[in-house]
Write a protein that holds these residues in place. Structure first.
Motif, PDB file in Angstrom:
ATOM      1  N   ILE A  37      11.247   6.486  -9.505  1.00  0.00           N
ATOM      2  CA  ILE A  37      10.257   6.404  -8.417  1.00  0.00           C
ATOM      3  C   ILE A  37       8.858   6.678  -8.950  1.00  0.00           C
ATOM      4  CG2 ILE A  37       9.488   7.555  -6.292  1.00  0.00           C
ATOM      5  CD1 ILE A  37      12.453   7.868  -5.558  1.00  0.00           C
ATOM      6  N   GLY A  38       8.754   7.596  -9.905  1.00  0.00           N
ATOM      7  CA  GLY A  38       7.458   7.928 -10.480  1.00  0.00           C
ATOM      8  C   GLY A  38       6.839   6.789 -11.267  1.00  0.00           C
ATOM      9  N   GLU A  39       7.632   5.793 -11.626  1.00  0.00           N
ATOM     10  CA  GLU A  39       7.125   4.642 -12.371  1.00  0.00           C
ATOM     11  C   GLU A  39       6.610   3.539 -11.449  1.00  0.00           C
ATOM     12  OE1 GLU A  39      10.288   3.379 -14.901  1.00  0.00           O
ATOM     13  OE2 GLU A  39      10.626   5.384 -15.733  1.00  0.00           O
ATOM     14  N   LEU A  40       6.857   3.692 -10.147  1.00  0.00           N
ATOM     15  CA  LEU A  40       6.351   2.709  -9.187  1.00  0.00           C
ATOM     16  C   LEU A  40       4.891   3.010  -8.897  1.00  0.00           C
ATOM     17  CD1 LEU A  40       9.369   2.781  -6.684  1.00  0.00           C
ATOM     18  CD2 LEU A  40       8.918   1.064  -8.450  1.00  0.00           C
ATOM     19  N   ASP A  41       4.044   2.050  -9.081  1.00  0.00           N
ATOM     20  CA  ASP A  41       2.608   2.263  -8.930  1.00  0.00           C
ATOM     21  C   ASP A  41       2.195   2.111  -7.469  1.00  0.00           C
ATOM     22  OD1 ASP A  41      -0.022   2.699  -9.569  1.00  0.00           O
ATOM     23  OD2 ASP A  41      -0.420   0.600 -10.092  1.00  0.00           O
ATOM     24  N   VAL A  42       2.819   2.943  -6.612  1.00  0.00           N
ATOM     25  CA  VAL A  42       2.531   2.874  -5.178  1.00  0.00           C
ATOM     26  C   VAL A  42       3.006   4.191  -4.551  1.00  0.00           C
ATOM     27  CG1 VAL A  42       4.759   1.770  -4.704  1.00  0.00           C
ATOM     28  CG2 VAL A  42       2.882   1.502  -3.080  1.00  0.00           C
ATOM     29  N   PRO A  43       2.294   4.733  -3.560  1.00  0.00           N
ATOM     30  CA  PRO A  43       2.748   5.964  -2.889  1.00  0.00           C
ATOM     31  C   PRO A  43       4.140   5.784  -2.275  1.00  0.00           C
ATOM     32  CG  PRO A  43       0.467   5.489  -2.315  1.00  0.00           C
ATOM     33  CD  PRO A  43       0.961   4.297  -3.055  1.00  0.00           C
ATOM     34  N   TYR A  44       4.952   6.842  -2.342  1.00  0.00           N
ATOM     35  CA  TYR A  44       6.344   6.778  -1.902  1.00  0.00           C
ATOM     36  C   TYR A  44       6.605   7.954  -0.965  1.00  0.00           C
ATOM     37  CZ  TYR A  44      11.326   5.544  -2.573  1.00  0.00           C
ATOM     38  OH  TYR A  44      12.634   5.112  -2.404  1.00  0.00           O
ATOM     39  N   VAL A  45       6.818   7.665   0.321  1.00  0.00           N
ATOM     40  CA  VAL A  45       7.062   8.698   1.328  1.00  0.00           C
ATOM     41  C   VAL A  45       8.550   8.687   1.676  1.00  0.00           C
ATOM     42  CG1 VAL A  45       6.544   9.500   3.651  1.00  0.00           C
ATOM     43  CG2 VAL A  45       4.733   8.517   2.232  1.00  0.00           C
ATOM     44  N   TYR A  46       9.189   9.857   1.637  1.00  0.00           N
ATOM     45  CA  TYR A  46      10.658   9.927   1.731  1.00  0.00           C
ATOM     46  C   TYR A  46      11.089  11.043   2.677  1.00  0.00           C
ATOM     47  CZ  TYR A  46      15.205  11.741   0.092  1.00  0.00           C
ATOM     48  OH  TYR A  46      16.475  12.227   0.014  1.00  0.00           O
ATOM     49  N   GLU A  57      -1.125  12.274   6.247  1.00  0.00           N
ATOM     50  CA  GLU A  57      -1.884  11.038   6.337  1.00  0.00           C
ATOM     51  C   GLU A  57      -1.851  10.349   4.981  1.00  0.00           C
ATOM     52  OE1 GLU A  57      -6.433   9.429   7.085  1.00  0.00           O
ATOM     53  OE2 GLU A  57      -5.804  11.315   8.018  1.00  0.00           O
ATOM     54  N   VAL A  58      -1.425   9.091   4.969  1.00  0.00           N
ATOM     55  CA  VAL A  58      -1.346   8.308   3.740  1.00  0.00           C
ATOM     56  C   VAL A  58      -1.991   6.951   3.989  1.00  0.00           C
ATOM     57  CG1 VAL A  58       0.157   7.356   1.948  1.00  0.00           C
ATOM     58  CG2 VAL A  58       0.831   9.451   3.150  1.00  0.00           C
ATOM     59  N   ASP A  59      -3.027   6.663   3.238  1.00  0.00           N
ATOM     60  CA  ASP A  59      -3.730   5.378   3.317  1.00  0.00           C
ATOM     61  C   ASP A  59      -4.125   5.026   4.755  1.00  0.00           C
ATOM     62  OD1 ASP A  59      -4.932   3.101   2.459  1.00  0.00           O
ATOM     63  OD2 ASP A  59      -3.182   2.239   1.508  1.00  0.00           O
ATOM     64  N   GLY A  60      -4.597   6.030   5.490  1.00  0.00           N
ATOM     65  CA  GLY A  60      -5.087   5.791   6.840  1.00  0.00           C
ATOM     66  C   GLY A  60      -4.036   5.875   7.921  1.00  0.00           C
ATOM     67  N   LEU A  61      -2.757   5.974   7.562  1.00  0.00           N
ATOM     68  CA  LEU A  61      -1.678   6.097   8.549  1.00  0.00           C
ATOM     69  C   LEU A  61      -1.259   7.557   8.682  1.00  0.00           C
ATOM     70  CD1 LEU A  61       0.658   3.063   7.731  1.00  0.00           C
ATOM     71  CD2 LEU A  61      -1.008   3.261   9.583  1.00  0.00           C
ATOM     72  N   ASP A  95       0.814  -1.217   0.000  1.00  0.00           N
ATOM     73  CA  ASP A  95       0.000   0.000   0.000  1.00  0.00           C
ATOM     74  C   ASP A  95       0.846   1.265   0.000  1.00  0.00           C
ATOM     75  OD1 ASP A  95      -2.628  -1.288   0.204  1.00  0.00           O
ATOM     76  OD2 ASP A  95      -1.992  -1.865   2.219  1.00  0.00           O
ATOM     77  N   LEU A  96       2.080   1.154   0.489  1.00  0.00           N
ATOM     78  CA  LEU A  96       2.883   2.351   0.714  1.00  0.00           C
ATOM     79  C   LEU A  96       4.354   1.967   0.853  1.00  0.00           C
ATOM     80  CD1 LEU A  96       3.284   5.359   1.690  1.00  0.00           C
ATOM     81  CD2 LEU A  96       2.658   4.556   3.973  1.00  0.00           C
ATOM     82  N   VAL A  97       5.249   2.774   0.256  1.00  0.00           N
ATOM     83  CA  VAL A  97       6.690   2.623   0.460  1.00  0.00           C
ATOM     84  C   VAL A  97       7.181   3.790   1.312  1.00  0.00           C
ATOM     85  CG1 VAL A  97       8.966   2.556  -0.630  1.00  0.00           C
ATOM     86  CG2 VAL A  97       7.034   1.411  -1.729  1.00  0.00           C
ATOM     87  N   ILE A  98       7.971   3.479   2.337  1.00  0.00           N
ATOM     88  CA  ILE A  98       8.615   4.509   3.161  1.00  0.00           C
ATOM     89  C   ILE A  98      10.116   4.380   2.988  1.00  0.00           C
ATOM     90  CG2 ILE A  98       9.165   5.175   5.536  1.00  0.00           C
ATOM     91  CD1 ILE A  98       6.281   4.651   6.273  1.00  0.00           C
ATOM     92  N   GLN A 158       7.836  13.749  -8.420  1.00  0.00           N
ATOM     93  CA  GLN A 158       7.198  12.523  -8.913  1.00  0.00           C
ATOM     94  C   GLN A 158       5.737  12.492  -8.457  1.00  0.00           C
ATOM     95  OE1 GLN A 158       9.118  10.964 -11.110  1.00  0.00           O
ATOM     96  NE2 GLN A 158      10.596  12.536 -10.453  1.00  0.00           N
ATOM     97  N   PRO A 159       4.842  12.029  -9.307  1.00  0.00           N
ATOM     98  CA  PRO A 159       3.406  12.120  -8.984  1.00  0.00           C
ATOM     99  C   PRO A 159       2.966  11.278  -7.795  1.00  0.00           C
ATOM    100  CG  PRO A 159       3.781  10.769 -10.953  1.00  0.00           C
ATOM    101  CD  PRO A 159       5.086  11.423 -10.618  1.00  0.00           C
ATOM    102  N   ASN A 160       3.736  10.272  -7.431  1.00  0.00           N
ATOM    103  CA  ASN A 160       3.342   9.379  -6.335  1.00  0.00           C
ATOM    104  C   ASN A 160       4.143   9.611  -5.070  1.00  0.00           C
ATOM    105  OD1 ASN A 160       5.671   8.469  -7.675  1.00  0.00           O
ATOM    106  ND2 ASN A 160       5.404   6.390  -6.927  1.00  0.00           N
ATOM    107  N   ALA A 161       4.973  10.664  -5.018  1.00  0.00           N
ATOM    108  CA  ALA A 161       5.932  10.821  -3.917  1.00  0.00           C
ATOM    109  C   ALA A 161       5.567  11.984  -3.000  1.00  0.00           C
ATOM    110  CB  ALA A 161       7.339  11.011  -4.474  1.00  0.00           C
TER     111      ALA A 161
END
Length: 562
Positions: free
Chosen positions: A307-316, A345-349, A284-287, A333-336
């Motif tokens: 990173i933008g090619e990974l189909d998952v949210p990326y928190v850095y 808050e990301v996906d409830g966390l 659901d999420l990459v940290i 990147q659109p997902n970062a």
């Protein structure tokens, strides 16, 4: 017309009907041959299609190999391979024979009690060496017989229903049995046990390596094949023992699955690992807790667009090697999301994070980060702790679930202020539950890139083993935000052939948060030049630059820090 002329014309007159009759006979024969060829061709095509349908209906042959339950299939294929499917980590393929047959064995599950008995038994692997090959061979033979029977039945039935000729149907069925039999015989005769030393990987294993380190032997006899097979079964059993079921009563729908990575240090393989893990485990999420590059150069930053090619949210958050350019590239990147002393808050966390206050772009050793910047790291921890406290006061029903900081060596500012802290920096993994009696659990992950561009190559050049590629999968209860389990994923670095997954379940009752007496926030914890405005971060020129230590270095764990 006189007699002579009449006599001269008679032979020609009789020859024309004869030639015409012969020509008609030849045409009839050619037509018969064409019809026969057409019948043979159509019969063969119908028989082939029927045989294929029959083979597709062949059920898998179930076999118990030690504690493993596997299903074995034989299939016609243009690739002559033996393939071992290991859900969810991928597959291993071997070019073991010459016939156009694919032998497919899928591990369906593991009897955990039997697996543990195998590991604790003095004779378990010896018995496995003796019984495993026979079990698999018997299953493959049984499935081959089923293939022949189903193929013959499919071919005969298809031909019989199409042409209404019993004799033709029997010939089609018998021919199919003969073809399948020849293929099985060729597979047996040409089977090469030494092919086990030349695996091809797919799935997660293609980015890591093999589940069993079976060495690099150049000659393999039947005994080594038996030993290899037993070793393989043992490794797969260990994999499934480690990744046993989730806590009772917790379903996948109620989980948030987070992949924690850190210290990639320019290794592009890390992104392949992330992609494969996402494919296998539905993350659901990459940290990412920093040190994604090593020298902070624009060229390194250009590589981060992957990173933008990974189909998952990326928190850095930034590490001490990461410059502002790297952070800006990631944020574009659109997902970062890049966290700088802020809460999101990301996906409830609910997640808080702050970048490292140091900038060690020229520090590619394992030593120079220790002395300078220690106070700055401690101050940034207190600043993030104060941000978390303020947020929790404003949101008492939805407090911060976890905090991100790169360096775990100065924990005071976060202890007792947040249930969970994730960090990196040390290149080795560590778990500290209820750290310093504060109720805060602190999980540090090793280097997902094997510290490739920050000292990771040094051990190899010195003849030692390279650093492992490590990541950690975290499972959170979606309702409470509480960590319920985690998987430590370790893969062999720089070509080593190993991968393991070890699951740990958290205690359902957590220790209450309590700030230790010596961890109270100082009156002036943060120098004014080090204050981080939420979402802005520090310019590189204002970050602390470590210098070489003037006093003896403290002892460091294997892998050092970077």
């Amino acid at each position: 017309m006189n007699a002579a002329e009449s006599s001269a014309e008679e032979p020609g007159a009789s020859a024309e009907p004869v030639a015409s009759e012969e020509s008609a006979t030849q045409r009839r024969r050619r037509r018969i041959r064409r019809v026969r060829a057409l019948h043979i061709t159509t019969t063969a095509v119908v028989a082939l299609l029927g045989a294929i349908v029959g083979i597709l209906l062949v059920p898998a042959t179930r076999v118990d190999v030690g504690p493993l339950t596997a299903s074995v299939h034989l299939r016609p294929s243009l690739s002559s391979q033996t393939v071992l499917l290991l859900p969810p980590v991928g597959e291993v393929a071997f070019d073991t024979h010459a016939a156009p047959v694919r032998i497919e064995a899928r591990v369906q599950g593991v009897d955990i009690d039997k697996a543990e008995a195998l590991f604790y038994s003095d004779t378990g692997f010896t018995e496995l060496t003796q019984t495993a090959p026979e079990a698999l061979t018997a299953a493959a033979a049984k499935n081959a017989v089923l293939n022949a029977l189903f193929a013959a039945a499919g071919a005969g039935l298809a031909v019989g229903l199409t042409f209404r000729r019993a004799r033709r149907a029997l010939i089609a069925g018998g021919t199919t049995v003969a073809v399948v039999g020849v293929s099985v015989v060729v597979t047996s005769v040409t089977f090469r046990p030494d092919a086990l030393y030349q695996p091809k990987f797919d799935g997660l294993l293609s980015q890591a390596a093999y589940v069993a380190d079976i060495g690099q032997a150049t000659v393999a006899d039947y005994q080594s094949y038996r030993d290899t097979l037993a070793q393989f079964v043992g490794q797969v059993s260990a994999l499934y023992i480690a990744a046993d079921s989730l806590p009772v009563g917790l379903s996948e729908e109620n989980l948030v699955t987070v992949l924690h990575v850190s210290d990639i240090h320019d290794n592009p393989q890390a992104y392949d690992v992330i992609e494969q893990l996402h494919t296998q485990f539905a993350i659901d999420l990459v940290i990412d807790t920093g040190d994604i590059v090593s020298w902070g150069t624009p060229l390194e930053a250009e590589q981060l667009s992957v990173i933008g090619e990974l189909d998952v949210p990326y928190v850095y958050i930034s590490g001490n090697h990461d410059g502002a350019t790297a952070a800006a590239t990631i944020e574009a990147q659109p997902n970062a999301l890049v966290l700088d002393n802020e809460v999101v808050e990301v996906d409830g966390l609910t997640i808080a994070g702050i970048g490292d206050p140091r900038f060690a772009a020229d520090d590619d050793s394992d030593t120079t980060g220790w002395q300078a910047g220690k106070e700055a790291v401690e101050a940034s921890g207190f600043q993030l702790g104060d941000t978390i406290t303020a947020y929790d006061d404003e949101h008492p029903d939805a407090p911060v679930d976890l905090a991100l900081i790169h360096d775990p060596t100065q924990p005071a500012g976060l202890e007792g202020r947040v249930p969970l802290v994730l960090s990196g920096h040390m290149h080795t993994s560590k778990v500290e539950l209820d750290r310093d009696g504060s109720g805060t659990d602190w999980l540090t992950v090793g280097s997902t890139g094997g510290a490739l561009a920050s000292g990771g190559v040094a051990p190899v050049l010195q003849g030692d083993s390279p650093l492992d590629l490590t990541a950690r999968m975290l499972y959170f209860d979606r309702t409470s935000g509480q960590l319920v389990a985690y998987d430590d994923i370790v893969m062999g670095g720089l070509g080593l052939v190993s991968v393991s997954i070890q699951r740990t379940q958290m205690e359902p009752e957590q220790e209450p948060l309590e700030v230790p007496e010596d961890a109270e926030t100082p009156e002036a914890p943060i120098p004014s030049e080090q204050e981080v405005e939420p979402g802005e971060g520090l310019p590189d020129e204002d970050r602390v630059t470590p210098t070489a230590p003037s006093s003896p270095l403290p002892e460091v764990s294997d892998g050092g820090e970077g």
